[in-house]
Design an enzyme around this catalytic site. Structure first.
Site, PDB file in Angstrom:
ATOM      1  N   GLU A 186      -6.518 -10.676  -0.871  1.00  0.00           N
ATOM      2  CA  GLU A 186      -7.279 -10.522   0.379  1.00  0.00           C
ATOM      3  C   GLU A 186      -8.758 -10.562   0.054  1.00  0.00           C
ATOM      4  O   GLU A 186      -9.479  -9.589   0.246  1.00  0.00           O
ATOM      5  CB  GLU A 186      -6.876  -9.221   1.070  1.00  0.00           C
ATOM      6  CG  GLU A 186      -5.380  -9.158   1.363  1.00  0.00           C
ATOM      7  CD  GLU A 186      -4.943  -7.883   2.088  1.00  0.00           C
ATOM      8  OE1 GLU A 186      -5.799  -7.177   2.630  1.00  0.00           O
ATOM      9  OE2 GLU A 186      -3.729  -7.609   2.089  1.00  0.00           O
TER      10      GLU A 186
ATOM     11  N   GLU B 214       0.796  -1.235   0.000  1.00  0.00           N
ATOM     12  CA  GLU B 214       0.000   0.000   0.000  1.00  0.00           C
ATOM     13  C   GLU B 214       0.830   1.288   0.000  1.00  0.00           C
ATOM     14  O   GLU B 214       0.557   2.216   0.771  1.00  0.00           O
ATOM     15  CB  GLU B 214      -0.951   0.000   1.201  1.00  0.00           C
ATOM     16  CG  GLU B 214      -1.887  -1.188   1.197  1.00  0.00           C
ATOM     17  CD  GLU B 214      -2.816  -1.246   2.421  1.00  0.00           C
ATOM     18  OE1 GLU B 214      -2.589  -0.486   3.369  1.00  0.00           O
ATOM     19  OE2 GLU B 214      -3.752  -2.055   2.403  1.00  0.00           O
TER      20      GLU B 214
END
Ligand code: GLA
Length: 330
Positions: free
Chosen positions: A238, A131
């Site tokens: 995820e 991220e």
């Protein structure tokens, strides 16, 4: 009942995020249906390396030994991230002033080295940086402490070091919202830059915290096509499909409303059909959990409620979604 991962042997690996609790509670499900696991939290900086000279490998060792014993591959998640990283990493011992660029590079490299060396026999892919891309329109990189103290090359340094420690591992860049064309373009800019500078990036990790309505499968297809054209392998990292859309904050449901689990099954069906279409580039599809017995989503964003996002219910029984994913004809 067939095993999910065996059914997908010719397509991609099937994974689950685990922790100590689910490893024991959902052990049978894990052993039966999954051939790769990701540690939900224990490998993150704040847990694995809570203080300057203290590493905590207890939970990680148990999970890694389980994987070794049962011949399950692991994904390493994650080495460098702005979240769940303790303050000591960035601060001098006085607790006030920032460490220097050189000091932080050393801390980062030491951390990467310790964690990778301990688990590289069983971890085949690493989310080296997580991220790092900024959501705001005109910024490429998130204004994290890594960026502030080291500078733009922190990502490059992290990957180069990881490459040195384990030249055989797959190195992955993992992020959310990569189906948003704007964020996707930024990821391309970042990865092109890294590649031009001699960094080996093998794969993109597309986080799939989606829900039963959004995003549309066509949008996900655009993303798969985009990364395929960039010559990257794809990890769906995820995956969970909450029965609630993003703005639905209801706390009062004691069981899913009529139709919700069917919608979820339909969505999982469409998703896996798409994933099968792209199986030549997809390396693994990892659910962010094993069964609805435990999911981080039940405590997010803040209040406790059931969200029922996975393939197995709270008792470990297959849901309609499971049957849609495992039964296919191609
Ligand atoms: C991000 C991280 C994961 C996890 C989820 C929420 O996607 O990459 O490790 O923390 O948020 O649980």
């Amino acid at each position: 009942m067939n095993k999910l991962c065996e059914t997908y042997d010719n397509h991609f690996k099937i994974g689950a995020a685990v922790n100590l609790d689910t490893l024991s509670h959902d052990k049978e499900l894990i052993l039966r249906h999954f051939n790769t696991i990701t540690v939900e939290n224990a490998m993150k900086f704040e847990n694995a390396h809570p203080q300057k000279n203290t590493f905590n490998f207890k939970e990680l060792d148990i999970i890694a030994n389980f994987a070794r014993e049962h011949n399950i591959q692991m994904r390493g998640h994650t080495l460098v991230w702005h979240n769940q990283t303790p303050d000591w990493v960035f601060k001098n011992d006085d607790g006030n002033t920032d460490v220097t660029r050189e000091e932080l590079i050393k801390i980062m490299k030491d951390h990467i080295e310790k964690v990778m060396n301990r688990y590289k026999d069983v971890v085949v892919a690493w989310d080296v940086v997580n991220e790092a891309i900024e959501d705001k329109k005109n910024h490429l990189l998130r204004e994290s402490k890594w960026l502030k103290i080291i500078g733009e090359d922190y990502i490059e340094i992290a990957y180069k070091h990881a490459m040195k420690i384990d030249p055989h591992a797959q190195l992955v860049y993992n992020d959310y919202s990569l189906i948003d064309p704007n964020k996707r373009k930024k990821s391309r800019k970042l990865i092109d830059y890294l590649r031009t500078n001699g960094v080996k990036i093998d794969a993109i990790g597309i986080q799939g915290h989606w829900n039963i309505k959004e995003p549309k499968v066509e949008k996900i297809k655009d993303a798969l096509e985009y990364y395929k054209n960039m010559n990257l392998k794809i990890h769906i990292t995820e995956l969970d499909l909450s029965v609630f859309t993003e703005n639905d904050r209801r706390l009062d449901l004691e069981k899913p409303e009529t139709g919700m689990l069917e919608m979820q099954a339909e969505k999982y069906s469409q998703l896996f059909s798409l994933f099968r279409e792209y199986h030549s580039v997809i390396d693994s599809v990892t659910f962010w959990g094993v069964s609805d017995y435990y999911t981080w989503l039940d405590n997010f964003p803040g209040k406790e409620r059931s969200t029922w996002p996975l393939l197995f219910d709270k008792n470990g029984e297959p849901k309609p979604s499971f049957w849609e994913v495992i039964n296919f004809n191609e």
